[in-house]
Design a protein around this motif. Structure first.
Motif, PDB file in Angstrom:
ATOM      1  N   GLU A 198      69.137  95.300  19.153  1.00 21.75           N
ATOM      2  CA  GLU A 198      67.969  96.038  19.641  1.00 21.75           C
ATOM      3  C   GLU A 198      66.956  96.222  18.526  1.00 21.75           C
ATOM      4  O   GLU A 198      67.320  96.566  17.393  1.00 21.75           O
ATOM      5  N   CYS A 199      65.693  96.005  18.857  1.00 21.78           N
ATOM      6  CA  CYS A 199      64.615  96.247  17.902  1.00 21.78           C
ATOM      7  C   CYS A 199      64.486  97.756  17.669  1.00 21.78           C
ATOM      8  O   CYS A 199      64.339  98.520  18.618  1.00 21.78           O
ATOM      9  N   ASP A 200      64.564  98.162  16.406  1.00 23.18           N
ATOM     10  CA  ASP A 200      64.460  99.586  16.064  1.00 23.18           C
ATOM     11  C   ASP A 200      63.047 100.123  16.291  1.00 23.18           C
ATOM     12  O   ASP A 200      62.850 101.329  16.385  1.00 23.18           O
ATOM     13  N   ILE A 201      62.063  99.235  16.378  1.00 24.02           N
ATOM     14  CA  ILE A 201      60.674  99.652  16.536  1.00 24.02           C
ATOM     15  C   ILE A 201      60.322  99.882  18.008  1.00 24.02           C
ATOM     16  O   ILE A 201      59.813 100.936  18.372  1.00 24.02           O
ATOM     17  N   CYS A 202      60.604  98.883  18.872  1.00 22.74           N
ATOM     18  CA  CYS A 202      60.150  98.981  20.262  1.00 22.74           C
ATOM     19  C   CYS A 202      61.265  99.023  21.308  1.00 22.74           C
ATOM     20  O   CYS A 202      61.007  99.257  22.478  1.00 22.74           O
ATOM     21  N   GLY A 203      62.512  98.753  20.888  1.00 21.54           N
ATOM     22  CA  GLY A 203      63.624  98.828  21.830  1.00 21.54           C
ATOM     23  C   GLY A 203      63.926  97.537  22.572  1.00 21.54           C
ATOM     24  O   GLY A 203      64.821  97.503  23.409  1.00 21.54           O
ATOM     25  N   TRP A 204      63.208  96.437  22.264  1.00 21.25           N
ATOM     26  CA  TRP A 204      63.472  95.154  22.914  1.00 21.25           C
ATOM     27  C   TRP A 204      64.867  94.682  22.531  1.00 21.25           C
ATOM     28  O   TRP A 204      65.293  94.838  21.384  1.00 21.25           O
ATOM     29  N   GLU A 214      58.247  91.121  21.287  1.00 17.91           N
ATOM     30  CA  GLU A 214      57.531  92.234  21.915  1.00 17.91           C
ATOM     31  C   GLU A 214      56.548  92.896  20.945  1.00 17.91           C
ATOM     32  O   GLU A 214      55.410  93.163  21.293  1.00 17.91           O
ATOM     33  N   CYS A 215      57.007  93.169  19.709  1.00 18.03           N
ATOM     34  CA  CYS A 215      56.162  93.935  18.785  1.00 18.03           C
ATOM     35  C   CYS A 215      55.938  93.253  17.440  1.00 18.03           C
ATOM     36  O   CYS A 215      55.178  93.756  16.621  1.00 18.03           O
ATOM     37  N   GLY A 216      56.616  92.134  17.183  1.00 17.05           N
ATOM     38  CA  GLY A 216      56.416  91.417  15.931  1.00 17.05           C
ATOM     39  C   GLY A 216      57.222  91.933  14.755  1.00 17.05           C
ATOM     40  O   GLY A 216      57.009  91.511  13.624  1.00 17.05           O
ATOM     41  N   ALA A 217      58.161  92.847  15.006  1.00 13.48           N
ATOM     42  CA  ALA A 217      58.986  93.388  13.924  1.00 13.48           C
ATOM     43  C   ALA A 217      59.879  92.284  13.348  1.00 13.48           C
ATOM     44  O   ALA A 217      60.297  91.376  14.060  1.00 13.48           O
ATOM     45  N   PRO A 218      60.189  92.373  12.048  1.00 16.48           N
ATOM     46  CA  PRO A 218      61.046  91.358  11.431  1.00 16.48           C
ATOM     47  C   PRO A 218      62.491  91.479  11.898  1.00 16.48           C
ATOM     48  O   PRO A 218      62.921  92.510  12.434  1.00 16.48           O
ATOM     49  N   LYS A 219      63.247  90.420  11.676  1.00 15.63           N
ATOM     50  CA  LYS A 219      64.663  90.379  12.058  1.00 15.63           C
ATOM     51  C   LYS A 219      65.435  91.555  11.446  1.00 15.63           C
ATOM     52  O   LYS A 219      66.370  92.076  12.048  1.00 15.63           O
ATOM     53  N   SER A 220      65.019  91.992  10.262  1.00 17.21           N
ATOM     54  CA  SER A 220      65.702  93.090   9.577  1.00 17.21           C
ATOM     55  C   SER A 220      65.541  94.428  10.292  1.00 17.21           C
ATOM     56  O   SER A 220      66.253  95.394   9.986  1.00 17.21           O
ATOM     57  N   ALA A 221      64.622  94.513  11.268  1.00 17.92           N
ATOM     58  CA  ALA A 221      64.385  95.760  11.998  1.00 17.92           C
ATOM     59  C   ALA A 221      65.253  95.846  13.265  1.00 17.92           C
ATOM     60  O   ALA A 221      65.020  96.704  14.104  1.00 17.92           O
ATOM     61  N   PHE A 222      66.260  94.992  13.372  1.00 22.54           N
ATOM     62  CA  PHE A 222      67.153  95.004  14.531  1.00 22.54           C
ATOM     63  C   PHE A 222      68.510  95.583  14.173  1.00 22.54           C
ATOM     64  O   PHE A 222      69.001  95.383  13.061  1.00 22.54           O
ATOM     65  N   SER A 223      69.116  96.294  15.115  1.00 24.38           N
ATOM     66  CA  SER A 223      70.448  96.855  14.943  1.00 24.38           C
ATOM     67  C   SER A 223      71.345  96.382  16.072  1.00 24.38           C
ATOM     68  O   SER A 223      70.889  96.239  17.219  1.00 24.38           O
ATOM     69  N   MET A 224      72.614  96.175  15.741  1.00 23.64           N
ATOM     70  CA  MET A 224      73.575  95.733  16.754  1.00 23.64           C
ATOM     71  C   MET A 224      73.754  96.829  17.804  1.00 23.64           C
ATOM     72  O   MET A 224      73.817  98.011  17.473  1.00 23.64           O
ATOM     73  N   VAL A 225      73.806  96.407  19.073  1.00 25.95           N
ATOM     74  CA  VAL A 225      74.020  97.340  20.169  1.00 25.95           C
ATOM     75  C   VAL A 225      75.527  97.425  20.431  1.00 25.95           C
ATOM     76  O   VAL A 225      76.188  96.409  20.634  1.00 25.95           O
ATOM     77  N   GLU A 226      76.047  98.625  20.392  1.00 20.51           N
ATOM     78  CA  GLU A 226      77.468  98.835  20.690  1.00 20.51           C
ATOM     79  C   GLU A 226      77.648  98.867  22.196  1.00 20.51           C
ATOM     80  O   GLU A 226      76.962  99.606  22.890  1.00 20.51           O
ATOM     81  N   GLU A 227      78.542  98.031  22.698  1.00 22.98           N
ATOM     82  CA  GLU A 227      78.756  97.982  24.151  1.00 22.98           C
ATOM     83  C   GLU A 227      80.085  98.582  24.521  1.00 22.98           C
ATOM     84  O   GLU A 227      81.007  98.600  23.795  1.00 22.98           O
TER      85      GLU A 227
END
Length: 54
Positions: free
Chosen positions: A5-11, A41-54
């Motif tokens: 999940e993008c930490d900036i926009c939630g995509w 969605e927002c152009g955030a870098p790959k480093s701004a993503f966090s793994m989603v726990e399912e």
């Protein structure tokens, strides 16, 4: 494969879907995305993503 999940926009990057609009085929794990890939969605870098726990 884990979703991210993008930490900036939630995509959510879902490896089962990929990012076909940006040349990323379905089945591509997040770890294998190019370093210069950005959130479609927002152009955030790959480093701004966090793994989603399912």
């Amino acid at each position: 494969m884990a979703k991210y999940e993008c930490d900036i926009c939630g995509w959510i990057y879902d490896p089962a879907i990929g990012d076909p609009d940006n040349g990323i085929d379905p089945g591509t794990p997040f770890e294998e995305l190019p370093d210069d890939w950005t959130c479609p969605e927002c152009g955030a870098p790959k480093s701004a993503f966090s793994m989603v726990e399912e």
